[in-house]
Scaffold this active site. Structure first.
Site, short mmCIF file in Angstrom:
data_model
loop_
_atom_site.label_atom_id
_atom_site.label_comp_id
_atom_site.label_asym_id
_atom_site.label_seq_id
_atom_site.Cartn_x
_atom_site.Cartn_y
_atom_site.Cartn_z
N ASP A 81 0.90 -1.27 -0.06
CA ASP A 81 0.01 0.07 -0.01
C ASP A 81 0.89 1.18 0.05
O ASP A 81 1.92 1.25 0.76
CB ASP A 81 -0.91 -0.13 1.15
CG ASP A 81 -1.89 1.03 1.23
OD1 ASP A 81 -2.28 1.52 0.01
OD2 ASP A 81 -2.33 1.21 2.28
N HIS A 82 0.62 2.26 -0.89
CA HIS A 82 1.18 3.43 -1.01
C HIS A 82 2.70 3.45 -0.79
O HIS A 82 3.47 3.80 0.04
CB HIS A 82 0.84 4.36 0.18
CG HIS A 82 -0.61 4.89 0.09
ND1 HIS A 82 -1.07 5.97 -0.53
CD2 HIS A 82 -1.58 4.61 0.92
CE1 HIS A 82 -2.07 6.13 -0.46
NE2 HIS A 82 -2.74 5.32 0.38
N GLY A 185 -7.05 8.92 7.57
CA GLY A 185 -7.23 9.11 9.01
C GLY A 185 -8.67 9.50 9.71
O GLY A 185 -9.52 8.96 8.88
N HIS A 212 -9.55 4.89 -1.29
CA HIS A 212 -8.56 5.12 -0.26
C HIS A 212 -9.47 6.10 0.75
O HIS A 212 -10.58 6.76 0.51
CB HIS A 212 -7.52 5.91 -0.63
CG HIS A 212 -6.48 4.86 -1.27
ND1 HIS A 212 -5.38 4.55 -0.63
CD2 HIS A 212 -6.55 4.26 -2.42
CE1 HIS A 212 -4.82 3.73 -1.62
NE2 HIS A 212 -5.47 3.54 -2.62
N GLY A 213 -8.80 6.11 2.03
CA GLY A 213 -9.50 6.90 3.02
C GLY A 213 -10.74 6.27 3.24
O GLY A 213 -11.71 6.98 3.52
N GLY A 214 -11.07 4.91 3.20
CA GLY A 214 -12.42 4.09 3.47
C GLY A 214 -12.92 4.04 4.47
O GLY A 214 -14.17 3.92 4.89
N SER A 215 -12.04 4.38 5.78
CA SER A 215 -12.74 4.25 7.13
C SER A 215 -13.27 5.19 7.61
O SER A 215 -12.71 6.46 7.30
CB SER A 215 -11.69 3.23 8.01
OG SER A 215 -10.68 4.30 8.66
N ASN A 234 -10.12 0.80 0.87
CA ASN A 234 -9.03 0.87 1.98
C ASN A 234 -9.53 1.17 3.20
O ASN A 234 -10.13 2.36 3.32
CB ASN A 234 -7.69 1.63 1.41
CG ASN A 234 -7.22 1.04 0.40
OD1 ASN A 234 -7.55 0.13 -0.31
ND2 ASN A 234 -5.75 1.65 0.10
N THR A 237 -7.75 3.14 9.51
CA THR A 237 -7.89 4.08 10.89
C THR A 237 -8.98 3.72 11.75
O THR A 237 -8.56 3.34 12.98
CB THR A 237 -7.99 5.23 10.38
OG1 THR A 237 -6.76 5.97 9.45
CG2 THR A 237 -7.86 6.38 11.63
#
Ligand code: 13P
Length: 295
Positions: A81-82, A185, A212-215, A234, A237
């Site tokens: 990832d990244h 985050g 991305h930033g899926g939570s 994804n 966090t």
């Protein structure tokens, strides 16, 4: 069973669902991911972020996940990832990763294309899939609690739908990470996803799309995003946050009954594991979007 990033996203495409991509920053999270995939029958992606190298070195995490996944009846992909360094991507591929997310989003467009293309060649030598990002999530993936914010504060640059198909043919990527309002985050307020951007990208390209930033996103927005073409979400966090809260409650309870309690103890591990199982089971079922389990 381990499969590559392209194939696991093809399963999601076929089912009009998304695969959960959870990070492997602890053994508890890895075990929970595999157990949930086995129990639900849905595939799962386990990711190691280059930013987590100091927490869990690549050479330590790869043999562990590869070993557990190969012995599992579940369908699992190990994805980097990244990744920002070509040498790091090569090390991961040599250790058995089935996918790489090359993050050239901080680079000028031409450089992003050039480096992504080189990682595509590398991935094809190893039979692995490639994910690249167009646009920018702003804040970088690292899992620090001070990341995250509103999309504006994070410096999000939406993926340009008109540029997307040119980027795909120029890089040879298999799946495309899109920026459409999510951030890495903890969210400071309600996330505001721009579904128009996503719909426009989907109209112009035929590769699976990644959130991305899926939570921290609501279940109804997950479903909307999946119905607009998202095939991989994804998620890191908030799973770590809930597990941290569970561990803290365990420590508080132990210390309340015995101030000298040894708190770095198996109870903490079990509390974190159970929390990850509950979180992952919930998202995996939401992301399935009504598709039948595959195993
Ligand atoms: P979150 O910070 O929302 O969990 O996003 C994780 C992620 O996108 C990893 O690449």
């Amino acid at each position: 069973m381990l499969i590559n990033l392209r194939d696991i996203c093809a399963i999601a495409e076929q089912g009009n669902m998304a695969v959960a991509a959870v990070n492997s920053a602890s053994l508890e999270a890895v075990r929970a991911a595999v157990d949930v995939a086995e129990q639900t029958g849905y595939p799962i992606i386990i990711q190691h972020a280059e930013a987590h190298e100091q927490v869990v070195p690549l050479e330590a995490v790869a043999p562990m996940v590869v070993g557990i996944a190969e012995r599992s009846s579940a369908t699992i992909c190990l994805n980097l990832d990244h990744c920002e360094h070509l040498s790091y991507a090569r090390r991961a591929l040599e250790l058995g990763f089935g996918g790489v997310m090359f993050d050239g989003s901080a680079l000028p467009y031409e450089k992003n294309v050039e480096y992504s293309r080189r990682v595509a060649d590398m991935c094809s030598d190893f039979g692995a899939g490639l994910e690249c990002e167009l646009g920018s999530m702003g804040s970088r993936e690292g899992g620090a609690s001070d990341e995250g914010s509103t999309a504006e504060e994070a410096g999000v640059i939406y993926t340009d739908p008109d540029q997307a198909s040119e980027f795909i043919s120029a890089t040879g990527l298999d799946i495309l990470a899109c920026s459409f309002g999510t951030v890495h985050g903890i969210y400071k307020g309600e996330p505001h996803l721009n579904f128009d951007v996503l719909t426009e990208i989907r109209k112009r390209v035929n590769v699976p799309l990644v959130m991305h930033g899926g939570s921290g996103v609501s279940d109804s927005d997950y479903v909307k995003a999946i119905n607009s073409g998202i095939r991989k979400v994804n998620y890191y966090t908030y799973g770590a946050k809930y597990a941290g809260e569970a561990v803290r409650a365990t420590i508080d309870k132990a210390v309340a009954t015995n101030p000298d309690a040894i708190v770095y103890w198996h109870d903490m591990t079990c509390a974190a594991y159970e929390s990850f199982v509950n979180t992952f089971e919930h998202i995996v079922r939401v992301f399935a979007n009504g598709a039948e389990p595959i195993a």
